[in-house]
Design a protein around this motif. Structure first.
Motif, PDB file in Angstrom:
ATOM      1  N   TYR A 199      15.137   8.078  35.426  1.00 58.70           N
ATOM      2  CA  TYR A 199      14.841   9.235  36.265  1.00 58.70           C
ATOM      3  C   TYR A 199      13.357   9.302  36.607  1.00 58.70           C
ATOM      4  CZ  TYR A 199      13.113  11.361  31.975  1.00 58.70           C
ATOM      5  OH  TYR A 199      12.407  11.628  30.833  1.00 58.70           O
ATOM      6  N   ASN A 200      13.084  10.013  37.680  1.00 63.27           N
ATOM      7  CA  ASN A 200      11.703  10.251  38.074  1.00 63.27           C
ATOM      8  C   ASN A 200      11.170  11.404  37.223  1.00 63.27           C
ATOM      9  OD1 ASN A 200       9.339  10.979  39.314  1.00 63.27           O
ATOM     10  ND2 ASN A 200      10.121  10.774  41.375  1.00 63.27           N
ATOM     11  N   ASN A 201      10.062  11.192  36.551  1.00 63.58           N
ATOM     12  CA  ASN A 201       9.523  12.201  35.646  1.00 63.58           C
ATOM     13  C   ASN A 201       8.969  13.415  36.377  1.00 63.58           C
ATOM     14  OD1 ASN A 201       9.409  12.777  32.991  1.00 63.58           O
ATOM     15  ND2 ASN A 201       7.692  11.456  32.511  1.00 63.58           N
ATOM     16  N   ARG A 202       8.810  13.311  37.690  1.00 67.46           N
ATOM     17  CA  ARG A 202       8.279  14.442  38.454  1.00 67.46           C
ATOM     18  C   ARG A 202       9.396  15.442  38.711  1.00 67.46           C
ATOM     19  NH1 ARG A 202       3.482  13.278  42.070  1.00 67.46           N
ATOM     20  NH2 ARG A 202       4.198  15.283  42.735  1.00 67.46           N
ATOM     21  N   TYR A 203       9.058  16.672  38.751  1.00 63.48           N
ATOM     22  CA  TYR A 203      10.050  17.699  39.051  1.00 63.48           C
ATOM     23  C   TYR A 203       9.615  18.445  40.305  1.00 63.48           C
ATOM     24  CZ  TYR A 203       6.479  20.197  36.422  1.00 63.48           C
ATOM     25  OH  TYR A 203       5.277  20.678  35.966  1.00 63.48           O
ATOM     26  N   GLU A 204      10.589  19.027  40.973  1.00 65.62           N
ATOM     27  CA  GLU A 204      10.290  19.771  42.190  1.00 65.62           C
ATOM     28  C   GLU A 204       9.740  21.142  41.829  1.00 65.62           C
ATOM     29  OE1 GLU A 204      13.574  19.985  44.914  1.00 65.62           O
ATOM     30  OE2 GLU A 204      14.290  18.024  44.275  1.00 65.62           O
ATOM     31  N   LYS A 205       8.704  21.548  42.550  1.00 66.78           N
ATOM     32  CA  LYS A 205       8.098  22.858  42.296  1.00 66.78           C
ATOM     33  C   LYS A 205       9.115  23.975  42.542  1.00 66.78           C
ATOM     34  CE  LYS A 205       3.948  25.561  43.163  1.00 66.78           C
ATOM     35  NZ  LYS A 205       4.646  26.839  43.152  1.00 66.78           N
ATOM     36  N   GLU A 206       9.987  23.797  43.547  1.00 66.75           N
ATOM     37  CA  GLU A 206      10.981  24.837  43.862  1.00 66.75           C
ATOM     38  C   GLU A 206      11.925  25.058  42.683  1.00 66.75           C
ATOM     39  OE1 GLU A 206      10.612  22.045  45.894  1.00 66.75           O
ATOM     40  OE2 GLU A 206       9.220  23.065  47.254  1.00 66.75           O
ATOM     41  N   ASP A 207      12.295  23.960  42.028  1.00 66.13           N
ATOM     42  CA  ASP A 207      13.191  24.026  40.867  1.00 66.13           C
ATOM     43  C   ASP A 207      12.516  24.813  39.744  1.00 66.13           C
ATOM     44  OD1 ASP A 207      15.485  23.438  39.345  1.00 66.13           O
ATOM     45  OD2 ASP A 207      14.738  21.478  38.717  1.00 66.13           O
ATOM     46  N   LEU A 208      11.278  24.474  39.467  1.00 65.89           N
ATOM     47  CA  LEU A 208      10.506  25.165  38.434  1.00 65.89           C
ATOM     48  C   LEU A 208      10.333  26.641  38.785  1.00 65.89           C
ATOM     49  CD1 LEU A 208       8.703  24.950  35.837  1.00 65.89           C
ATOM     50  CD2 LEU A 208       6.796  24.554  37.390  1.00 65.89           C
ATOM     51  N   ASP A 209       9.963  26.915  40.032  1.00 63.76           N
ATOM     52  CA  ASP A 209       9.730  28.302  40.462  1.00 63.76           C
ATOM     53  C   ASP A 209      10.989  29.154  40.333  1.00 63.76           C
ATOM     54  OD1 ASP A 209       7.112  27.697  41.003  1.00 63.76           O
ATOM     55  OD2 ASP A 209       7.349  27.597  43.178  1.00 63.76           O
ATOM     56  N   GLU A 210      12.132  28.592  40.702  1.00 65.61           N
ATOM     57  CA  GLU A 210      13.386  29.348  40.620  1.00 65.61           C
ATOM     58  C   GLU A 210      13.770  29.597  39.164  1.00 65.61           C
ATOM     59  OE1 GLU A 210      16.714  31.513  41.811  1.00 65.61           O
ATOM     60  OE2 GLU A 210      14.819  31.035  42.779  1.00 65.61           O
TER      61      GLU A 210
ATOM     62  N   GLY B 200      12.323  28.916  14.004  1.00 67.27           N
ATOM     63  CA  GLY B 200      12.092  27.502  14.288  1.00 67.27           C
ATOM     64  C   GLY B 200      11.348  27.349  15.609  1.00 67.27           C
ATOM     65  N   ILE B 201      10.259  26.609  15.586  1.00 65.02           N
ATOM     66  CA  ILE B 201       9.425  26.418  16.784  1.00 65.02           C
ATOM     67  C   ILE B 201       9.149  24.938  16.986  1.00 65.02           C
ATOM     68  CG2 ILE B 201       7.169  26.887  17.858  1.00 65.02           C
ATOM     69  CD1 ILE B 201       7.082  29.505  16.210  1.00 65.02           C
ATOM     70  N   ARG B 202       9.293  24.485  18.216  1.00 65.02           N
ATOM     71  CA  ARG B 202       8.922  23.113  18.553  1.00 65.02           C
ATOM     72  C   ARG B 202       7.863  23.152  19.646  1.00 65.02           C
ATOM     73  NH1 ARG B 202      13.666  21.085  19.592  1.00 65.02           N
ATOM     74  NH2 ARG B 202      13.623  20.663  21.816  1.00 65.02           N
ATOM     75  N   ILE B 203       6.799  22.399  19.451  1.00 63.72           N
ATOM     76  CA  ILE B 203       5.772  22.242  20.489  1.00 63.72           C
ATOM     77  C   ILE B 203       6.262  21.118  21.399  1.00 63.72           C
ATOM     78  CG2 ILE B 203       3.343  21.797  20.990  1.00 63.72           C
ATOM     79  CD1 ILE B 203       3.899  24.341  19.226  1.00 63.72           C
ATOM     80  N   THR B 204       6.463  21.431  22.660  1.00 61.10           N
ATOM     81  CA  THR B 204       7.018  20.439  23.575  1.00 61.10           C
ATOM     82  C   THR B 204       5.925  19.689  24.326  1.00 61.10           C
ATOM     83  OG1 THR B 204       8.501  20.064  25.445  1.00 61.10           O
ATOM     84  CG2 THR B 204       7.350  22.183  25.408  1.00 61.10           C
ATOM     85  N   ASN B 205       6.124  18.393  24.458  1.00 58.68           N
ATOM     86  CA  ASN B 205       5.207  17.569  25.255  1.00 58.68           C
ATOM     87  C   ASN B 205       5.891  17.071  26.522  1.00 58.68           C
ATOM     88  OD1 ASN B 205       2.981  17.635  23.438  1.00 58.68           O
ATOM     89  ND2 ASN B 205       4.133  16.302  22.082  1.00 58.68           N
ATOM     90  N   GLU B 206       7.149  17.476  26.720  1.00 62.04           N
ATOM     91  CA  GLU B 206       7.909  17.060  27.901  1.00 62.04           C
ATOM     92  C   GLU B 206       7.410  17.883  29.092  1.00 62.04           C
ATOM     93  OE1 GLU B 206      10.827  16.909  30.866  1.00 62.04           O
ATOM     94  OE2 GLU B 206      10.475  18.740  29.746  1.00 62.04           O
ATOM     95  N   PRO B 207       7.109  17.253  30.247  1.00 66.76           N
ATOM     96  CA  PRO B 207       6.406  17.959  31.324  1.00 66.76           C
ATOM     97  C   PRO B 207       7.111  19.193  31.877  1.00 66.76           C
ATOM     98  CG  PRO B 207       6.837  15.642  31.926  1.00 66.76           C
ATOM     99  CD  PRO B 207       7.315  15.834  30.536  1.00 66.76           C
ATOM    100  N   PHE B 208       8.420  19.136  32.071  1.00 59.64           N
ATOM    101  CA  PHE B 208       9.128  20.262  32.683  1.00 59.64           C
ATOM    102  C   PHE B 208       9.182  21.461  31.744  1.00 59.64           C
ATOM    103  CE2 PHE B 208      12.986  22.502  34.215  1.00 59.64           C
ATOM    104  CZ  PHE B 208      12.600  22.706  35.537  1.00 59.64           C
ATOM    105  N   THR B 209       9.551  21.228  30.476  1.00 58.38           N
ATOM    106  CA  THR B 209       9.624  22.350  29.533  1.00 58.38           C
ATOM    107  C   THR B 209       8.227  22.914  29.250  1.00 58.38           C
ATOM    108  OG1 THR B 209       9.741  20.712  27.745  1.00 58.38           O
ATOM    109  CG2 THR B 209      11.795  21.748  28.406  1.00 58.38           C
TER     110      THR B 209
END
Length: 197
Positions: free
Chosen positions: A2-13, A117-126
């Motif tokens: 997959y492409n690691n980039r995400y769409e801004k519209e997806d994030l905004d919604e 329980g807490i996880r520090i995420t390094n994944e770009p979208f989350t």
């Protein structure tokens, strides 16, 4: 791949829905997750209802950086800082740490003993979701309680897909199956318990 980039519209919604007290389905640094604002008790209640899970079984939250911990844990044990330093941002298996004495979170999210329980995420979208929401994000596997966790979008049941307010488009075509995180509980006396390797 997959492409690691995400769409801004997806994030905004996704952020619009989260800020309005809604529930989303999104890919995490591990499996697909059901999420909501971790400070919103009504939204958290809906997540339990979607999963058909008892509220006594607490859920974990994601944060975008260790600097946020002190806003949600009364006193972070020294051993937790050491664990976070060791795991760092080098792409090792994600680590969820269970901390004593949660604060400033929805009460129905916190375990009976006051831990979270807490996880520090390094994944770009989350990471972007947490940063944009400005609150921790509930992260629980996208399945009905007792059923297998959805490791890919295709594995999510129709019941779960139809119950949420928004399904993120990011990584829907990613077929790589990711594993759940390791879980370590840290205690006030700096002792640790390994809950899941």
């Amino acid at each position: 791949m997959y492409n690691n980039r995400y769409e801004k519209e997806d994030l905004d919604e996704a952020l619009r829905v989260l800020r309005a007290g809604g529930v989303i389905l999104y890919p995490t640094d591990t499996v697909w997750g059901i999420g909501c604002d971790a400070t919103n008790a009504e939204a958290v209640k809906r997540v339990y209802e979607i999963k058909r899970r008892a509220e006594q079984k607490s859920m974990l939250v994601l944060m975008e950086g260790a600097g946020k911990l002190q806003g949600y844990v009364r006193e972070v044990p020294e051993v937790a800082w050491q664990l976070l330093e060791v795991t760092g941002e080098d792409g090792q298996k994600p680590l969820t740490i269970v901390y004593p004495d949660a604060k400033n979170l929805a009460q129905n999210l916190v375990a009976e003993d006051g831990s979270i329980g807490i996880r520090i995420t390094n994944e770009p979208f989350t990471k972007a979701l947490c940063t944009g929401l400005k609150h921790p994000l509930v992260s629980t596997s996208a399945n009905i309680s007792g059923e297998p966790a959805a490791k890919t979008y295709r594995q999510i049941s129709k019941d779960v897909l139809e119950a949420v307010d928004y399904v993120c488009r990011y990584r829907r075509d990613d077929e790589e199956e990711k594993l759940p995180s390791s879980i370590i509980k840290v205690n006030k006396d700096n002792s640790i318990e390994i809950i899941r390797k």
